[in-house]
Design an enzyme around this catalytic site. Structure first.
Site: not given
Ligand code: M6R
Length: 608
Positions: A2, A27, A75, A101-102, A481, A485, A488, A504, A603
């Site tokens: 946050c 944030r 957040w 925050n936390g 993955e 990465k 993209e 194969h 996103k």
């Protein structure tokens, strides 16, 4: 994650706080709130949603006067993104206001104790516990009250507190969450990070863990948790706003890669303490989880790769048949799903339309629906019977990094829990797994040391037109993955394969211009992947290995070796993916790509 801003000085606090909040929305944007000491009354205004909602609301309200105040942009972690869960939070008798925050890990226990002492709670947040606790300790000295309170808190926090009886004081305190004090002219500041205070001052001091600050218009006093005076190092911020928001990193993606140790610690800690594993927010009773005969994971892109990794853990530890289905395909097949199915939607945003449609369809077939999600109160958790949150904080770069590793962490913790519930994993057998989980943040921190070496490799191979990524078992999804990465971010063609599949077909692609990134850390199929690498080496292919330290067998085969710490195989993907993320990042930078916003992508994909 946050945002916090605080002001104490001779001028009106509200405009400065709102201006600070405008620079903190990266944030978190689940809610925003402001508190000032208006006369002899603490006045709080807060609204769910983006800051604009608060600004519109304030226009309709009488002006908020006062020369000391705090602001917060949230957040959500504990408690949905509603008005009553928005910060600031007031103490029971409205003598203290707190922003935070936390994550307070022992908030349930503290809440129980405070309730017994007559404290009433108005929200579902862990933060409100802090406000009550500070009030409980208050005997006329604000700094002492916060000091006593934080000594009872476990977890992570950056706190700002304001007191009804002290019109010229703000208190700040931190543990494992950033907090700084800003030195102005006759006025001083408190903030979670530098962008919030940049228009007012460039002289700041970052508090250390378990330090507290007493901020007055004329000066700032810092002490440690034992009450001893501290001498904070004051620095001049030379960054512009954009760099400050990225904490000096050139891109949000790189910042987020580096945030992984913190994000993983927030996700894992509080759910495991070596002996036990619990998900306080998961509202599905154990008997319903025990009744499941199969698991179906639905997800897209990177989140699907996290799901693929989890399949190994669910089958190994909980002995439950598990399939992973791309959410975009799920509704258009004839999935065999029923009341005995535990359907898990994995999603960072909680808004991916394909995943939302898939989990709704699974529910319509009678499945028990569980979300693994990063955004509290988003659509997918709301569509499910229960949710476990990844505490990654806002992920801004389009390429998913910290969301991925925290998704793997949550899913593997769930696999352990399911194993224990189903009786396929004893408490004794679970213990080393939980210990290994708790060590992951440190292993990821160590893995980040490969950054410089990987950047050199990136510059060397950025001109390649194709890349191959291979892995086996738990690290097979990381092959996908790593390739995703790279594709993209750099727009270079890349493919991921289970290493055993090379012979194969894909082996035909290999020649002396073709780099293959092989994840070959220790695990059950280690010898097998070495054989697969030999096949590539024999054909002149360029091997870049991600391996454990001092691995002579790998060194004999690979042209380049990137070392990462050794862990048990199950948790290794969270560590081995770090060099893959960094390789894609540095290649994209070398090629001048728009790292945080790659072309053609968004996103959150909220269309089918
Ligand atoms: O928000 P979600 O996790 O549901 O998003 C799913 C995919 O769109 C996402 O993982 C995407 O593949 C990544 N941004 C790629 O890095």
């Amino acid at each position: 994650m946050c945002g916090i801003i605080g002001y104490v000085g001779p001028g009106p606090a509200t405009p400065r706080i709102l201006s600070g909040l405008q620079r903190l929305d990266y944030r978190g944007y689940d809610s925003a709130g402001v508190v000032v000491l208006d006369g002899d009354r603490i006045r709080v205004e807060k609204m769910p949603g983006k800051l604009d909602h608060l600004l519109d609301h304030l226009k309709k309200m009488p002006a908020m006067n006062g020369c000391v105040g705090l602001g917060h942009t949230r957040w959500a972690t504990h408690g949905g993104p509603t008005q009553r869960n928005a910060h600031p939070h007031l103490s029971h008798r409205a003598t203290v206001a707190v922003v935070h925050n936390g994550i307070i890990e022992n908030h349930e226990e503290l809440r129980r104790r405070l309730r017994k002492r007559g404290y009433r709670f108005a929200s579902e947040t862990d933060t409100e516990v802090i406000a009550h606790l500070v009030e409980d300790h208050y005997r006329g000295d604000p700094l002492e009250a916060v000091r006593r309170a934080i000594n009872q808190l476990d977890g992570s926090f950056a706190i700002g507190a304001l007191f009804r009886d002290h019109p010229d004081v703000l208190i700040g305190a931190r543990l494992n969450s950033p907090l700084l004090v800003g030195y102005g002219e006759g006025a001083n500041y408190l903030a979670s990070d530098a962008p919030a205070v940049l228009p007012f001052t460039r002289k700041v001091a970052y508090l250390e863990d378990r330090e507290l600050a007493e901020i007055r218009p004329g000066g700032i006093r810092v002490i440690d948790a034992g009450g001893r005076p501290r001498d904070p190092k004051v620095i001049d911020i030379t960054w512009d706003f954009a760099s400050a928001a990225k904490e000096g990193y050139p891109h949000f993606m790189l910042k987020e890669v580096y945030e992984q140790p913190r994000a993983l610690a927030d996700t894992i800690r509080g759910r495991t303490n070596r002996q036990h594993l619990h998900f306080p927010e998961l509202e599905i009773p154990a008997r319903r989880l025990r009744a499941a005969k199969r698991v179906t994971i639905v997800a897209c892109g990177t989140a699907a790769h996290a799901g693929m990794t989890a399949k190994y853990a669910f089958e190994e530890l909980a002995r439950i048949p598990t399939e992973v289905v791309l959410a975009s395909e799920f509704r258009y097949g004839d999935p065999v799903i029923g009341r005995d199915t535990l359907a898990i939607a994995v999603t960072q945003s909680g808004e991916t339309m394909d995943t939302l449609c898939a989990i709704r369809a699974a529910k319509e077939h009678g499945a028990l629906a569980l979300a693994v999600c990063n955004v509290v109160g988003s659509s997918i958790p709301r569509a499910c019977d229960g949710t476990v949150y990844t505490h990654a904080g806002p992920e801004i770069g389009v390429a998913s990094t910290k969301a991925y590793t925290t998704q793997i962490a949550v899913l593997e913790l769930l696999a352990i829990r399911l194993g224990m519930i189903r009786g396929t994993l004893t408490r004794e057998a679970a213990r080393p797994l939980l210990r290994a989980m708790e060590r992951v943040p440190a292993a990821v921190e160590k893995a980040l040391e490969c950054d410089g070496g990987v950047a050199k490799l990136a510059r060397k191979y950025a001109g390649s037109r194709n890349f191959m990524y291979i892995g086996r078992r738990y690290n097979f999804p990381n092959a996908y993955e790593g390739a995703l990465k790279l594709k993209e971010l750099s727009y270079i063609h890349a493919e991921g394969y289970g290493a055993g599949e090379m012979k194969h077909g894909p082996l035909a692609l290999v020649d002396d211009t073709f780099p293959t990134v092989a994840v070959c850390t220790k695990g059950r199929a280690y010898d097998k992947i070495l054989s697969n690498m030999k096949e590539i080496e024999a054909r002149g292919g360029i091997l870049i290995a991600v391996a454990n330290p001092r691995d002579a067998k790998v060194r004999a085969l690979a042209r380049h070796v990137v070392e990462v710490p050794q862990t048990i195989e199950m948790v290794s993907p969270m560590v081995t993916v770090v060099p893959l993320q960094l390789l894609a990042y540095h290649i994209a930078v070398t090629l001048g790509r728009d790292v945080d916003k790659p072309r053609n992508l968004a996103k959150a994909v909220t269309v089918e």
